[in-house]
Design an enzyme around this catalytic site. Structure first.
Site, PDB file in Angstrom:
ATOM      1  N   ASP A   8       0.878  -1.179   0.000  1.00 48.46           N
ATOM      2  CA  ASP A   8       0.000   0.000   0.000  1.00 48.46           C
ATOM      3  C   ASP A   8       0.913   1.227   0.000  1.00 48.46           C
ATOM      4  O   ASP A   8       2.139   1.094  -0.159  1.00 48.46           O
ATOM      5  CB  ASP A   8      -0.991  -0.028   1.179  1.00 48.46           C
ATOM      6  CG  ASP A   8      -0.347   0.262   2.529  1.00 48.46           C
ATOM      7  OD1 ASP A   8       0.898   0.348   2.607  1.00 48.46           O
ATOM      8  OD2 ASP A   8      -1.086   0.393   3.518  1.00 48.46           O
ATOM      9  N   CYS A  65       3.388  -3.021   3.912  1.00 45.50           N
ATOM     10  CA  CYS A  65       2.583  -1.842   4.247  1.00 45.50           C
ATOM     11  C   CYS A  65       3.354  -1.059   5.309  1.00 45.50           C
ATOM     12  O   CYS A  65       4.559  -1.275   5.464  1.00 45.50           O
ATOM     13  CB  CYS A  65       1.159  -2.214   4.664  1.00 45.50           C
ATOM     14  SG  CYS A  65       0.979  -3.117   6.213  1.00 45.50           S
ATOM     15  N   THR A  67       3.186  -1.111   8.648  1.00 49.66           N
ATOM     16  CA  THR A  67       3.632  -2.003   9.723  1.00 49.66           C
ATOM     17  C   THR A  67       3.867  -3.432   9.247  1.00 49.66           C
ATOM     18  O   THR A  67       4.502  -4.225   9.943  1.00 49.66           O
ATOM     19  CB  THR A  67       2.550  -2.087  10.816  1.00 49.66           C
ATOM     20  OG1 THR A  67       1.343  -2.581  10.201  1.00 49.66           O
ATOM     21  CG2 THR A  67       2.269  -0.738  11.446  1.00 49.66           C
ATOM     22  N   HIS A  98       9.811 -23.954   9.150  1.00 47.93           N
ATOM     23  CA  HIS A  98       8.765 -24.576   9.974  1.00 47.93           C
ATOM     24  C   HIS A  98       7.346 -24.391   9.434  1.00 47.93           C
ATOM     25  O   HIS A  98       6.509 -25.270   9.605  1.00 47.93           O
ATOM     26  CB  HIS A  98       8.815 -24.008  11.403  1.00 47.93           C
ATOM     27  CG  HIS A  98      10.029 -24.432  12.173  1.00 47.93           C
ATOM     28  ND1 HIS A  98      10.100 -24.381  13.548  1.00 47.93           N
ATOM     29  CD2 HIS A  98      11.231 -24.915  11.764  1.00 47.93           C
ATOM     30  CE1 HIS A  98      11.288 -24.815  13.948  1.00 47.93           C
ATOM     31  NE2 HIS A  98      12.000 -25.129  12.876  1.00 47.93           N
ATOM     32  N   ARG A 109       7.642   1.172   7.899  1.00 53.02           N
ATOM     33  CA  ARG A 109       7.815   2.125   9.003  1.00 53.02           C
ATOM     34  C   ARG A 109       8.499   1.482  10.207  1.00 53.02           C
ATOM     35  O   ARG A 109       8.709   2.141  11.230  1.00 53.02           O
ATOM     36  CB  ARG A 109       6.452   2.697   9.415  1.00 53.02           C
ATOM     37  CG  ARG A 109       5.786   3.478   8.293  1.00 53.02           C
ATOM     38  CD  ARG A 109       4.361   3.888   8.623  1.00 53.02           C
ATOM     39  NE  ARG A 109       3.715   4.504   7.467  1.00 53.02           N
ATOM     40  CZ  ARG A 109       2.395   4.632   7.318  1.00 53.02           C
ATOM     41  NH1 ARG A 109       1.577   4.211   8.276  1.00 53.02           N
ATOM     42  NH2 ARG A 109       1.889   5.176   6.230  1.00 53.02           N
ATOM     43  N   HIS A 133       6.638 -30.662  10.671  1.00 59.32           N
ATOM     44  CA  HIS A 133       6.077 -29.349  10.336  1.00 59.32           C
ATOM     45  C   HIS A 133       4.960 -29.467   9.300  1.00 59.32           C
ATOM     46  O   HIS A 133       4.014 -28.685   9.300  1.00 59.32           O
ATOM     47  CB  HIS A 133       7.178 -28.411   9.839  1.00 59.32           C
ATOM     48  CG  HIS A 133       8.277 -28.237  10.831  1.00 59.32           C
ATOM     49  ND1 HIS A 133       8.058 -27.692  12.075  1.00 59.32           N
ATOM     50  CD2 HIS A 133       9.593 -28.579  10.794  1.00 59.32           C
ATOM     51  CE1 HIS A 133       9.192 -27.683  12.753  1.00 59.32           C
ATOM     52  NE2 HIS A 133      10.143 -28.220  12.001  1.00 59.32           N
TER      53      HIS A 133
HETATM   54  C1  RB5 Z   1      -1.560   3.009   6.354  1.00 58.61           C
HETATM   55  O1  RB5 Z   1      -1.555   4.252   6.951  1.00 58.61           O
HETATM   56  C2  RB5 Z   1      -1.257   1.932   7.375  1.00 58.61           C
HETATM   57  O2  RB5 Z   1      -2.346   1.794   8.236  1.00 58.61           O
HETATM   58  C3  RB5 Z   1      -0.958   0.633   6.686  1.00 58.61           C
HETATM   59  O3  RB5 Z   1       0.117   0.799   5.820  1.00 58.61           O
HETATM   60  C4  RB5 Z   1      -0.579  -0.528   7.590  1.00 58.61           C
HETATM   61  O4  RB5 Z   1       0.397  -0.176   8.497  1.00 58.61           O
HETATM   62  C5  RB5 Z   1      -1.707  -1.246   8.202  1.00 58.61           C
HETATM   63  O5  RB5 Z   1      -1.536  -2.277   8.892  1.00 58.61           O
END
Ligand code: RB5
Length: 149
Positions: A8, A65, A67, A98, A109, A133
């Site tokens: 994303d 994304c 996180t 596994h 991030r 496994h």
């Molecule tokens: C987008 O702002 C953020 O929420 C997305 O990239 C992600 O971290 C969601 O889990």
């Protein structure tokens, strides 16, 4: 080795770095978007990549994304997808050995580019161990059968 990749807006820059890295290594990588930093919804890209991997069109998927959490949760709703959120190299090889993970998820991030590329190399370079496994993965498939009708 064919790899499907998606992200994303929160993972856009890291995705481009991963694509460049994989192409330099001579690997085939198909980008399923998003293609700009405009805000978008990660489940769309998670679904596309997971479906391509589960259908056998691509051996592995990589999803990024902000996180890595949302995109991995969404990918794991596709039966047969085993998306693993990894922010260290131990998890990256352990989940291949596994869990026979077929999708690597990361958060732009959360970690730097250098570590992310090491995680990618570790994940793609590690084989599934099978044996006990496989029995556990078969039990995951049983859960899918129970709830996905
Ligand atoms: C987008 O702002 C953020 O929420 C997305 O990239 C992600 O971290 C969601 O889990």
């Amino acid at each position: 080795m064919k790899i499907a990749i998606g992200c994303d807006h929160g993972g856009f820059k890291l995705k481009n770095a991963v694509i460049e890295h994989l192409q330099k290594k001579g690997l085939e990588v198909k980008d399923f978007g998003t293609y700009t930093e405009e805000s978008c919804d990660y489940p769309e890209f998670a679904q596309k990549v997971a479906e391509e991997v589960v259908s056998g069109n691509y051996e592995f998927g990589i999803l990024i994304c902000g996180t890595g959490i949302g995109i991995s949760i969404a990918a794991n709703k596709v039966p047969g997808a085993r998306a693993a959120l990894c922010h260290d190299t131990f998890s990256a090889h352990a989940t291949r050995e596994h869990n026979n993970a077929n999708i690597l998820a990361m958060g732009e991030r959360v970690i730097g580019v250098g570590l992310a590329l090491d995680i990618v190399d570790t994940f793609l370079g590690t084989e599934f161990e099978g044996g006990r496994h496989q029995r556990r993965i078969d039990k995951i498939k049983e859960i899918e059968k129970k709830y996905y009708k």
